[in-house]
Every structure is written in C-alpha cells, then in structure tokens.
Design a protein around this motif. Sequence first.
Motif, short mmCIF file in Angstrom:
data_model
loop_
_atom_site.label_atom_id
_atom_site.label_comp_id
_atom_site.label_asym_id
_atom_site.label_seq_id
_atom_site.Cartn_x
_atom_site.Cartn_y
_atom_site.Cartn_z
N ASN A 47 19.65 36.61 -6.01
CA ASN A 47 18.70 37.62 -6.72
C ASN A 47 17.76 38.31 -5.56
OD1 ASN A 47 19.68 36.80 -9.19
ND2 ASN A 47 18.06 35.57 -9.63
N GLY A 48 17.46 37.43 -4.65
CA GLY A 48 16.54 37.90 -3.43
C GLY A 48 17.23 38.88 -2.69
N LEU A 53 18.14 44.87 -1.37
CA LEU A 53 18.94 45.88 -1.65
C LEU A 53 18.45 47.16 -2.15
CD1 LEU A 53 21.84 46.25 -0.52
CD2 LEU A 53 22.66 45.31 -2.66
N GLU A 54 17.83 46.77 -3.24
CA GLU A 54 16.93 47.96 -3.99
C GLU A 54 15.85 48.33 -3.32
OE1 GLU A 54 17.99 46.25 -8.65
OE2 GLU A 54 15.97 46.39 -7.79
N GLU A 55 15.21 47.64 -2.66
CA GLU A 55 14.29 48.35 -1.63
C GLU A 55 14.63 49.55 -0.76
OE1 GLU A 55 10.95 44.90 -0.76
OE2 GLU A 55 11.77 45.75 0.95
N GLN A 288 6.73 39.35 -5.55
CA GLN A 288 6.72 38.43 -6.55
C GLN A 288 6.66 39.37 -7.85
OE1 GLN A 288 7.13 35.37 -7.02
NE2 GLN A 288 7.13 34.86 -5.01
N ALA A 289 5.85 40.53 -7.65
CA ALA A 289 6.07 41.43 -8.95
C ALA A 289 7.28 42.17 -9.14
CB ALA A 289 4.81 42.69 -8.63
N VAL A 290 7.84 42.58 -8.10
CA VAL A 290 9.43 42.98 -8.46
C VAL A 290 10.36 41.74 -8.90
CG1 VAL A 290 11.14 43.91 -7.23
CG2 VAL A 290 8.91 44.61 -6.33
N ILE A 313 19.42 42.45 7.81
CA ILE A 313 20.61 43.10 7.95
C ILE A 313 20.52 44.73 7.86
CG2 ILE A 313 22.98 43.66 7.09
CD1 ILE A 313 23.22 40.70 6.23
N LEU A 314 19.80 45.02 6.82
CA LEU A 314 19.64 46.43 6.18
C LEU A 314 18.45 47.02 7.22
CD1 LEU A 314 19.23 46.01 2.48
CD2 LEU A 314 21.02 46.68 3.78
N GLU A 315 17.50 46.34 7.83
CA GLU A 315 16.55 47.04 8.75
C GLU A 315 17.41 47.24 10.24
OE1 GLU A 315 13.38 47.65 8.71
OE2 GLU A 315 12.53 46.63 7.10
#
Lengths: 393, 293, 310
Positions: A47-48, A53-55, A288-290, A313-315
């Motif tokens: 989930n995290g 990924l969505e960010e 936390q909100a997301v 990884i994405l950064e």
Amino acid sequence: MKMLRTVLGLIAAGSLAPAAWAQQPIKIGVLMPTSGVLAALATEQINGMNIALEEFGGAIAGRKVEMIVEDDEAKPNVGLTKARKLILSDRVDVLTGIVGSDVALAVRPFAEANRVPVVIANAGANALTGENCSPWMFRVSFSHAQLVSNFGAWLVKRGIRRVYALGADFVSPREMVEAFRKGFVAAGGTMVGEAFAPYGTTKDYGPYLSQARAANPDAIFAVFYGAEAILFVKQYQSFGMRDKHRLVTTMGLTPQMLRKAQGDAAAGILESLNYVPELDTPANKAFQAVYLKKYSALGAEFAVMGYDAMRFILEALKSLNGRTDDKAAIAAAIRKVSYEGPRGPMSIDPRNNALTQNIYMTETVNQGGQVVFRVLDTVPRVADPSEGCRMAR
Amino acid sequence: MLLDPAFLAAQLLNSLQLAMLLFLLAIGLSVIFGLMNFLNLAHGTIYMLSAFIAYSVTQHLGSFWLALALAPLAGAAIGLALFVVLLRRVEASGHLVQVLVTVGVIYVGMDAVRMIYGDLPNDVPLPAVLSGTVDVFGLGYPAYRFFIIGIGLAVQLALYFALERTRLGAVVRAGVDDRATVETLGIDIGRVFRLVFAIGAYLAGLAGVISAPVFGVYPGMDVMIIVLVLIVVVVGGLGSFHGAILGSLLIGFADTFGKILLPNFAMMLIYCVMAAVLVIRPEGLIPSRRFRA
Amino acid sequence: MGLFAAAVVWHAFSTPFGHTLIAETAIFAVFAMSLDLLGGYAGMVSFGHAGFLGVGAYAFTYFAVILGWPPYAAFALAIALGAATAAIVGLFVVRMAGVFFIMVTLSISMMFHAWAFRNPTFKGANGMGGIARLDLSALGLDTNNPAVFSALAIAVCALVWAGMEFLVATPFGRTLSAIRQNQSRMRALGCPVFRYHLAAFVLSGALAALAGVLTAQHTMFISPEMANWLVSGDVLIAVIIGGIGTLVGPVLGSAILVVLRDTLSSFVHYWYFCLGLVFIFFALFAPRGICGLLLGAPGAGGAPKSAAKR
C-alpha cells in the motif's frame, strides 16, 4: 494446459527483442510474503509503495512505472526462485520489498551478478549493511542495531537500571537484544537475564514470564512479532506484572495492525521506533491524509517503509530522467537521494548503503479507548552502526 | 531460584495447563486412529476453525460463555461433515492417501479462514470474571489458566466414566483392541465411527475455544500445534486413554521445564524425548492392546 | 523414456527462468525417487527425508566452502556423509513400523532443523550463501549458465532413474519388494529383513543427500528451512500424486508440484486453497497417483498399511 500456457507465456516474454528503452515501461520487482502469516504486513508495505507511485503520477519522464509483485513465502529458496523470475523473465530494472533477512541474503548474490539494484523495504539483519553489504543493495527500512542502540542509555536516564530480555528465538530478536544490551550496559545498566522462546511452535510464554519475574527486573525488554506479539502482550498482562516490571520494546511488538487485538494490554509500554503515525510534521500529516483516504486506515511503520523504498527508487530514476540502461548509474543515483519524508530527514549513508534516520523514544498511552503513541524524545539522524561492511567506493 | 516455591508452583501450573490443552487434542486423534486406523492430520484444522468461530461469536454476540457453548458444537458439526463427505471415502486407502487428503484439507482450511477473516491475527478477550490473578505463594498467576486446567480435568473425568461405565465406551474400547471381532458381534461400527469422530472433533473445538484467549486466533495455528499433538499421541500410545493422559503430561512438563532448564536445546528437546521413548518402547508408553508387540 | 523426451523438448524451448524450473524439478525428482525407493519399494514411509537433504547440502557447504576442499571431493564426501547418517539413524529406526516410523523420521529431521537453526558456523537461521557451482570449464561447460545447469540436472536425474530401474530388477530389489508385500513370510523364509531394510535406508539417505548437494548448487544458498518437516511433506505428496512404488511417478509428481507451486502464486492469491483442492482431488479419484490413472494397474504396490498386528 495451464502449464503449457505458462511455458508459452514465459517463452514469449523472454524472447521479446529489447526495444528502445524509451517506449518500454520501467519495471520494479516487488518480493513480498503475500501468503502466510506475514501477508497483512506485506499488504501494508505494498500500500505504501502504491502511494509513492501515485505521488509521481505513475510515470517517470513519460515512461510508465510498473510494479510486479511476487510471493516469496518468506522462504529464501522461494524468494530466490521468484527473484530469478523477476530478473530473468520479467527483466525488472530494480528489485524492492523483502521482509525476511534470510531472503535478502539469498537474493543478494544473484542480484549483484545480474547488476540489478535492490532496495530493501524491511529486512533488518545487521549483516545486510554489515559484512554482507553490497554496492548493489540499499536498505531504507532500519537495522536492528540502529533501532535500539540509543534505547539503553535513554532508559537508564529514566531510572530503569535492571532489565530482563525476552524474545522469539531467531536472528532478528537476538540482534535487537544484543544491540540493546551493548548500549544499556555501556550506560550503566545491568542485564539480569535473557531468554529466547523457540520460534514457530507453541505460544505459551507463561514459563518465560514466570522466570523473568523471578529475576526481579525494573523492566522487561521484549522482542516479538505478529501473532506472537499479540499473545505475549496479552499473557504479560494476565500475569499482572505491569506495576513491578514494566514492558519496554522496539519495532514489532505493538504495530498498528495488532493493537486492536491487544486491547489495553498494549498501553504503558516504552518503545524505541523509527516511525509513529502520530508524528506531528507537515510531511507526515500529508502522508497520513492520503493513506487514510485511499485505504481507510492508519498508515503505520510498514506502510511508510514501503513508501520510502519506492520513493527512493523513483527519486533516483527521476534524477536520471527515466534512463534505465545504465544500472550502475541507477545505483549511484539511489545513493544520492535525500528528502524530508513522513519519517523525518532521509538520506543514504555511503559507507554501507544504509539509511540515516531519526529514532523516536515513545510511549503507548490509552486515549479514549484507543492505544496511541506519544513521542517523548527524538534522537536525530541516527546512522546505521552495523559493522563489517567493506565496500569498494 | 528453581527451588523458590512461587516459581516452581507457577511452572507446575504452566505445565499442567499445556498438558490439558494437548490432551484435549490428542485424545480425539488417538482414539480415531486406534479405532479407525485413520491418521487425521486435519484434526488441527477443526481446532483452528472452532477458534475462529469462537472469535466471531464473541465479536457479534459479545459473550465468551456463549462461544464456549457454541463453538465446540460447530467444530463437531464440521468434523462430522468432513468425515461423512470426504474422509470416510479414504479410510480404507491406507495412510499415505490419508496424509494426502488431510494435508489438502489443512491447505484449504488455511486459505479459507484467510478469505473469510483476512490475514491479521485475531483476538478473543479473556472473560471478565476470569481475567484477574490468583495468589500463588505471593505472586499472581492468571486465573484463566486455572480455568483451562479445570476444564481439562472435567473432560478427563467425563471421558473416563464414559469409557468405563457406558455401553458406547465399552464398544469403543473393544473396537480399538480388536475391530474385526466387534464387527462380527453385529454392532453397527459405522455409527460408532461417526459418533467417535464427532466427539473427537468436539474436543478439538473445545480446545480451540478455551485456548483462544491465551494462544490467539490466526491462520496457521493448526500447523503450529499439530506436530506437538502427534508427538503426544505417539509417545502416549495409540488408541489409549491413559496413554493420552500420560503422554500429554510428559510432553507438557518436558516442554515447559525444558524451556527453562535447557534453553539452548528447547527446540530439539521434545523431538529427543519422543525419539528416546520410541527407541525404548516402540509402541508408546501405554499402548492399547492391539498395538502391543 | 517418453518423459525424458518431453524434458528435452521443454529444455530446448525454455527461457532462463524456465531453466530454473527445470533444474528445480529435476533435483526434486531425484529427492522424490529417493523417498520412493524407501517408501514405495521397501515399504517404509519416511516423513523426515528433508533431513537427509539438509545433511547433503550442509555437508557439501562445509567441505567445499568452509574447509575449502576441492568441490568434487566435497560432492562425494557429502553423499558419503548422507549415507553414514542414514546408517547410524537406521540402526535404531528401521525396526519400527508404520506410524511410529513416520514420527521418528519426522523428529530426526526436525532435530537437524533445530541444530542448523542455531548453528553459528552455518549462520543459523539466516542461511549461508557463497556456494559456487562445480567448475566444468575443462569440459567446456559453464555451469553458471541456467541452460547448462538445467541440462546437467536432467542428466543426473536420468542417471538416477536408470540406476533405480536397474536396482529394482536385481535380486536385491526384488527381495525388498517381496519383504514389503509380506514381511512375516520373508522372515519365515530366513531372509535377514533388518539388513535389507537398513541397506534400503542407507541408499535412500545417500540419494537424498545427493539431491541436497544439487539443491545447494542450484540455489547457491543453504538454510535450515531445507530440512523443515513441511519439505518432507512436500516430497511425500509429490511421490503420492505421481504414483508411489513406480519410478516415473516421483518424477511426474515432482514436475506437477514444482510447476504448480512456482507458477500458481503468480495467478492466484489464495493458491494454498487451490493446491489443497488438487490434493483432495487426487486422494479421491486418483489415489494411486497419475501412474495409477495412466497405467490402470498398480505399480510396485499401493500404500503400505501400518504394521499393527491383527
């Protein structure tokens, strides 16, 4: 029939001619114990990862990012087989996940030989950033030593001078107890005893609790995970020991996912952790909100470690503009990532490819029927003290 | 420290509590094997399913005592259904096929509870009246564990009377010793099997309910305990009531005191005990007549 | 024979990951054949064969990696150690029967597991890596190439199979089979049953150790989980599904089990459920395994009954 289809499918996947990388999706392999007793933990970590990924909008420099999840069953041989599939068949660019330290140790030589960077999202054995470190392996979760090395001194300052240690009998609790003991004794404390309960058999801690009580400690340092953590905490409470011998621990004993089952037995425990959902920072509140919106639950330490693994990884990929043809460059880029995340400041220690992070001294309290964390102290930017890493720079 | 009466008493009680739990599971397995020559590895699955049902009952109906009444009955029903639909067909196929089918049941059961209840371990809270401690030589000992010991003793007494004083008990004892002769006496052995299987399943379910507040409710709990139960059955002697009592006591004490006295060998100890017993007395400590050499 | 041809075809068309599956299947088949020798032909069903697998793997690692001896010597020594362990254990264990034999073999393998779990030389529960594959460059073969290694695995499997076919037809093999079918009669005829059983146990242990060495070579990693009782259960199920008491059975069963386990989890989340249903299906409709279905007639024998005297 299924076997034939599988084989044909694998043949097809394997024989795709390597097209120009710009059109191909970026593939990230995720090795997690999605079946068995660790399944819930695996789900939280994934989930995290999804949130990270969505960010990034699911893509880097126009290339779609794909997560391929495989079940390692928390067994090193299965983990290795699935790693082979991810690396040889699916041709992933980076590998992440990995809860079991034994799985990580098994996968490491193979990933190294195939030049695939591995970013560990959980496995905490000291050796992974110690004597078994690798220029191709990074860990953004924690090491056992890192979590508890400052705990002992802090407890001594609070007047706890005699500790009895209890843990499940395998590598992780043993390393935690050893690291704790070193720091605690150096600060003037006394270990009045330790015992380890065989892992994977009956869960009766009565004998151990009775024995610990007989040694008359100020506190009991307990390291258990999963179902064992629930049972230990409840059995501890049933023996009525809390007044004379309070409970102190680190990650794993009262994670969010277990606290409903533990009830009020989980309150009143001092814990040395790398994250609590109650951290009052803008980055954490946003996370936390997301998480709450997407999963209707609290994102705890496993979720945030999954998030951070994916984010590193994405950064790194973003800094390379999405280029994945040079694997060594990806590894170098990962090493240089740093940001202010939900846990606090995150950066990689180039000495051993380990994460430098804040460690929080906390206490569990009963607040309106729910057990939550209260941060008492923060130890900033703790480096991973694992020894024995000899990496060529 | 070992001679401290409070410590000794606590460990004694710990041993008895474990022994009672093991007995409840072992007696069903042992008699089923003795009577029907059926190696039911799925006995643990009934234990697990009953624990989950107890969890559901306490969650939705709010009462542990209701769970205590209902869950074992559910366990018996599930066990009986399993027997009639599935296991009865492989009874005559030999141990290997029995292993295959019961392992299949274990796998199915494991994922079934995951599908229904999710992956997280669950909790059955201690009943309020039993959640305190009892003073034993100055130190508190959980009242609930006394309850477990009490239930175990009650069951043992009830079974003893049933086996020794009732007709069904006589048939069961005879059947374990010499099934062929019993059949020639015109007794409907099939009905006896079903009854025995159901009672065994009931006891496994009872074990699941009463152990839930202490040992928890989670997928895979059956695999954790089944090996220990098998050891009790084999050490005690197949098909034997007294063997099950002796075996469960021996293993209960060996496990508890072994953990304290020989911590480095804790994992190996039980296996060594079993291997030692079998080398000296290959049929177990108190085997029923059929298995004696 | 047809099976061998099928293996060759599979090999020829396989991807690198496919080769991993092939090697795993072939090695598991060797393991399964060792169990079938003991259980199907000699009639002694063991639930602890994973222990010998572990002995082979750990012994090889000890000689080759820790002591640094030449790999061929380590290979041979590991198998010898497997045989020796089987001999010592067998002396005590072989005279037991049925359920008791099952339980004692189970406990022996769990003792090995417990020992390996805590043993610092082999890095305990973490397991140990750094095991290199045999260097066959003198023959022009690169064993690190998955295709080469899987071909070698198939070759070893075929050799073991051929050896077993041969053994079963010898007087020794026939006597074992006869003992399984009617032990008291053979005893009455003056046959030294104990010696035959012990010999079968030793041979089986040596073969399982061979499978252990191959496993260590394949994964280049050892861990105590290799000797877990669940592994013993796995290989037993593979043999049962394939058809106990035949030689092709273990190979078929291994192929089914390995492929199912490794590929099912990619498609199905609750794959234990599916696997369980497969087992139940076999137990109900194909109790003699695939061989029983295909051949109609039983193999060297059905499931051995417990030795309880009536």
